[in-house]
Design a protein around this motif. Structure first.
Motif, PDB file in Angstrom:
ATOM      1  N   VAL A  94      60.742  51.486  65.214  1.00  0.00           N
ATOM      2  CA  VAL A  94      59.352  51.903  64.983  1.00  0.00           C
ATOM      3  C   VAL A  94      59.307  53.239  64.244  1.00  0.00           C
ATOM      4  O   VAL A  94      58.556  53.398  63.275  1.00  0.00           O
ATOM      5  CB  VAL A  94      58.596  51.990  66.318  1.00  0.00           C
ATOM      6  CG1 VAL A  94      57.233  52.650  66.123  1.00  0.00           C
ATOM      7  CG2 VAL A  94      58.427  50.600  66.932  1.00  0.00           C
ATOM      8  N   SER A  95      60.110  54.190  64.667  1.00  0.00           N
ATOM      9  CA  SER A  95      60.075  55.516  64.042  1.00  0.00           C
ATOM     10  C   SER A  95      60.662  55.504  62.638  1.00  0.00           C
ATOM     11  O   SER A  95      60.331  56.364  61.813  1.00  0.00           O
ATOM     12  CB  SER A  95      60.819  56.538  64.907  1.00  0.00           C
ATOM     13  OG  SER A  95      62.180  56.174  65.070  1.00  0.00           O
ATOM     14  N   ASN A  96      61.505  54.528  62.332  1.00  0.00           N
ATOM     15  CA  ASN A  96      62.061  54.422  60.983  1.00  0.00           C
ATOM     16  C   ASN A  96      60.966  54.199  59.941  1.00  0.00           C
ATOM     17  O   ASN A  96      61.108  54.592  58.782  1.00  0.00           O
ATOM     18  CB  ASN A  96      63.063  53.265  60.908  1.00  0.00           C
ATOM     19  CG  ASN A  96      63.609  53.058  59.512  1.00  0.00           C
ATOM     20  OD1 ASN A  96      64.401  53.847  59.018  1.00  0.00           O
ATOM     21  ND2 ASN A  96      63.183  51.991  58.860  1.00  0.00           N
ATOM     22  N   PHE A  97      59.878  53.582  60.351  1.00  0.00           N
ATOM     23  CA  PHE A  97      58.775  53.297  59.435  1.00  0.00           C
ATOM     24  C   PHE A  97      57.654  54.328  59.547  1.00  0.00           C
ATOM     25  O   PHE A  97      56.499  54.051  59.225  1.00  0.00           O
ATOM     26  CB  PHE A  97      58.240  51.888  59.682  1.00  0.00           C
ATOM     27  CG  PHE A  97      59.261  50.820  59.405  1.00  0.00           C
ATOM     28  CD1 PHE A  97      59.495  50.385  58.112  1.00  0.00           C
ATOM     29  CD2 PHE A  97      60.015  50.266  60.427  1.00  0.00           C
ATOM     30  CE1 PHE A  97      60.440  49.407  57.842  1.00  0.00           C
ATOM     31  CE2 PHE A  97      60.961  49.292  60.175  1.00  0.00           C
ATOM     32  CZ  PHE A  97      61.185  48.866  58.877  1.00  0.00           C
ATOM     33  N   GLY A  98      58.006  55.522  60.021  1.00  0.00           N
ATOM     34  CA  GLY A  98      57.033  56.609  60.083  1.00  0.00           C
ATOM     35  C   GLY A  98      56.128  56.548  61.292  1.00  0.00           C
ATOM     36  O   GLY A  98      55.037  57.133  61.276  1.00  0.00           O
ATOM     37  N   SER A  99      56.550  55.855  62.346  1.00  0.00           N
ATOM     38  CA  SER A  99      55.757  55.733  63.568  1.00  0.00           C
ATOM     39  C   SER A  99      54.308  55.369  63.279  1.00  0.00           C
ATOM     40  O   SER A  99      53.381  56.154  63.534  1.00  0.00           O
ATOM     41  CB  SER A  99      55.831  57.039  64.379  1.00  0.00           C
ATOM     42  OG  SER A  99      57.150  57.338  64.746  1.00  0.00           O
ATOM     43  N   PRO A 100      54.083  54.170  62.700  1.00  0.00           N
ATOM     44  CA  PRO A 100      52.715  53.788  62.335  1.00  0.00           C
ATOM     45  C   PRO A 100      51.825  53.456  63.525  1.00  0.00           C
ATOM     46  O   PRO A 100      50.658  53.114  63.361  1.00  0.00           O
ATOM     47  CB  PRO A 100      52.947  52.534  61.484  1.00  0.00           C
ATOM     48  CG  PRO A 100      54.217  51.943  62.015  1.00  0.00           C
ATOM     49  CD  PRO A 100      55.064  53.109  62.400  1.00  0.00           C
ATOM     50  N   GLY A 101      52.371  53.578  64.714  1.00  0.00           N
ATOM     51  CA  GLY A 101      51.633  53.202  65.908  1.00  0.00           C
ATOM     52  C   GLY A 101      52.065  51.829  66.388  1.00  0.00           C
ATOM     53  O   GLY A 101      52.619  51.029  65.636  1.00  0.00           O
ATOM     54  N   VAL A 102      51.812  51.574  67.661  1.00  0.00           N
ATOM     55  CA  VAL A 102      52.218  50.302  68.264  1.00  0.00           C
ATOM     56  C   VAL A 102      51.042  49.741  69.059  1.00  0.00           C
ATOM     57  O   VAL A 102      50.446  50.443  69.883  1.00  0.00           O
ATOM     58  CB  VAL A 102      53.437  50.487  69.188  1.00  0.00           C
ATOM     59  CG1 VAL A 102      53.824  49.158  69.812  1.00  0.00           C
ATOM     60  CG2 VAL A 102      54.604  51.092  68.427  1.00  0.00           C
ATOM     61  N   SER A 103      50.733  48.474  68.812  1.00  0.00           N
ATOM     62  CA  SER A 103      49.684  47.802  69.570  1.00  0.00           C
ATOM     63  C   SER A 103      50.332  47.033  70.710  1.00  0.00           C
ATOM     64  O   SER A 103      51.226  46.210  70.483  1.00  0.00           O
ATOM     65  CB  SER A 103      48.907  46.839  68.671  1.00  0.00           C
ATOM     66  OG  SER A 103      48.217  47.553  67.658  1.00  0.00           O
ATOM     67  N   VAL A 104      49.897  47.322  71.920  1.00  0.00           N
ATOM     68  CA  VAL A 104      50.463  46.674  73.103  1.00  0.00           C
ATOM     69  C   VAL A 104      49.555  45.524  73.500  1.00  0.00           C
ATOM     70  O   VAL A 104      48.359  45.707  73.762  1.00  0.00           O
ATOM     71  CB  VAL A 104      50.609  47.686  74.254  1.00  0.00           C
ATOM     72  CG1 VAL A 104      51.062  46.972  75.525  1.00  0.00           C
ATOM     73  CG2 VAL A 104      51.605  48.768  73.868  1.00  0.00           C
ATOM     74  N   LEU A 105      50.131  44.330  73.520  1.00  0.00           N
ATOM     75  CA  LEU A 105      49.375  43.111  73.819  1.00  0.00           C
ATOM     76  C   LEU A 105      49.350  42.873  75.324  1.00  0.00           C
ATOM     77  O   LEU A 105      50.391  42.796  75.978  1.00  0.00           O
ATOM     78  CB  LEU A 105      49.997  41.910  73.111  1.00  0.00           C
ATOM     79  CG  LEU A 105      49.856  41.896  71.586  1.00  0.00           C
ATOM     80  CD1 LEU A 105      50.812  40.881  70.970  1.00  0.00           C
ATOM     81  CD2 LEU A 105      48.426  41.588  71.186  1.00  0.00           C
ATOM     82  N   SER A 106      48.148  42.755  75.875  1.00  0.00           N
ATOM     83  CA  SER A 106      47.983  42.477  77.296  1.00  0.00           C
ATOM     84  C   SER A 106      46.929  41.392  77.468  1.00  0.00           C
ATOM     85  O   SER A 106      46.450  40.819  76.485  1.00  0.00           O
ATOM     86  CB  SER A 106      47.574  43.754  78.037  1.00  0.00           C
ATOM     87  OG  SER A 106      46.367  44.267  77.485  1.00  0.00           O
TER      88      SER A 106
END
Length: 424
Positions: free
Chosen positions: A93-105
């Motif tokens: 994730v951080s390799n791509f500039g930490s674009p954010g992560v959406s957590v699916l629930s």
């Protein structure tokens, strides 16, 4: 003009005509490389066919990361315990500039987006331990419905890919229908491509002890094929560097043709940059050799990691009756080309030709692509019989089958050609 002078003039004319004819034959006839008049080449050996478009990866316009949180994922998320999952997910994730992560629930239908740092802190502290079920169809529908893949956007779902509608009495029936459900979802998004990249991590029990040293999970990369290939390479390189890469399978690609060139030949001479070789001297040796260099940097990794797979998918024949075989194959891979996270995979294939019955011949070669081929290890993993099997991926084979039913892989079936000639 008397008879003597007429004969003299005729003799001179004959000599001049003979000289001109000889000159023309030496300057033209001796350079007819395509002596068999093959329709794909000019007489002097230049290829008339278009080489065709090659497959080349492209940087996506955007990338979105999704992470599944469910009961079956808890062993990767244990609070304040290190796992390869946490380390690798953050590295990717951080390799791509930490674009954010959406957590699916909520069974995959809702996504809460975190910044990179928020996601890492919550992941490390066990904030994603959950009792939710895994609804892969719902997750996939949610991701695809938002993805502008036609304009270069890519999404990455991080999940163990175990379909588990917990407590549903109709589970056996749902599993039988699972592949169809996936087919129906993917079928609504023509032109989409999928690369399923497998990885290993420790899986921890509720006390934080290692319940399984190498438990599989996946990065499902979705988008246009050329963009998916770019992200697939980056993710796989990171996992491989850490020794945690499992295998991958991909669907919905149009591989077109590989870019290619030639190495140093033996007993023939290449004509400029043409796929043409002349001066095959059978008095020197009955065999000539052409070295074909294929750039497979952006193709599925299996084809360059297993020589047997490559040989099975590389087809070659001589059109006009010569004997031909594939000789030595050299696979040269650099996953950090020019010290970047960039894959360079060049395969050198020896083509040996002998016993040519005519003055020239044409070699036709094609490269197919392994679709269902996977390692024996991955085959066992995807056919796990129970969700509780931490070394396997329950129901994954059904998911793969469903995607293949909706979209397929393609490549250019027209053969590439190489002209070999005895002309000098």
């Amino acid at each position: 003009m008397d008879r003597h002078n007429m004969i003299k003039c005729s003799s001179v004319l004959i000599l001049m005509t003979t000289a001109i004819t000889t000159l023309l034959e030496s300057s033209c006839g001796g350079h007819i490389i395509n002596s068999i008049d093959d329709s794909h080449y000019t007489s002097d050996g230049h290829l008339l066919d278009s080489i065709g478009e090659v497959f080349k990866s492209v940087e996506p316009t955007s990338i979105d990361f999704y992470v599944e949180v469910s009961g079956s994922m808890n062993g990767f998320f244990r609070a304040n315990r290190a796992t390869a999952f946490k380390t690798d997910v953050w590295a990717i994730v951080s390799n791509f500039g930490s674009p954010g992560v959406s957590v699916l629930s909520n069974s995959g239908t809702q996504a809460t987006k975190y910044t990179g740092d928020q996601f890492r802190n919550k992941m490390n502290s066990g904030g994603f331990v959950s009792t939710a079920e895994t609804q892969v169809p719902a997750m996939l529908e949610s991701i695809l419905s938002k993805l502008d893949y036609e304009n270069g956007a890519v999404a990455v779902l991080i999940s163990d890919m175990k379909y588990s509608p917990v407590g549903n009495k109709a589970l056996p029936v749902l599993l039988q229908q699972y592949a169809t459900d996936i087919r129906n979802i993917v079928g609504k998004y023509p032109g989409s491509a999928f690369s399923l990249v497998g990885a290993y991590s420790e899986y921890l029990d509720v006390k934080g002890n290692v319940a399984c040293e190498r438990s599989p999970y996946y990065y499902l990369v979705v988008g246009k094929d050329v963009c998916v290939a770019k992200i697939r390479n980056c993710i796989t390189i990171i996992l491989s560097d850490r020794g945690n890469y499992l295998d991958n399978i991909e669907i919905g690609f149009d591989y077109k043709r590989p870019a290619y060139g030639f190495g140093v030949p033996d007993n023939v001479i290449q004509l400029d940059d043409e796929p043409t070789f002349y001066n095959y001297d059978v008095s020197y040796s009955d065999t000539c050799k052409v070295v074909l260099n294929l750039d497979l940097s952006d193709f599925r990794w299996l084809i360059t990691s297993d020589e047997d797979v490559l040989r099975d998918n590389f087809k070659v024949k001589a059109v006009y009756g010569s004997e031909i075989e594939v000789g030595k194959i050299d696979i040269n891979i650099n996953n950090h080309n020019e010290k970047k996270l960039e894959r360079l995979a060049v395969v050198s294939v020896e083509l040996k030709l002998w016993n040519m019955p005519m003055d020239a011949d044409v070699i036709e070669w094609t490269l197919a692509h392994p679709e269902y081929s996977v390692t024996d290890t991955f085959m066992q993993i995807q056919n796990a019989a129970a969700e509780s099997d931490l070394t396997g991926s329950f129901s994954l084979a059904n998911f793969i089958q469903g995607v293949f039913q909706a979209v397929q892989n393609h490549w250019n079936q027209e053969p590439n050609r190489i002209l070999i000639s005895k002309s000098n």
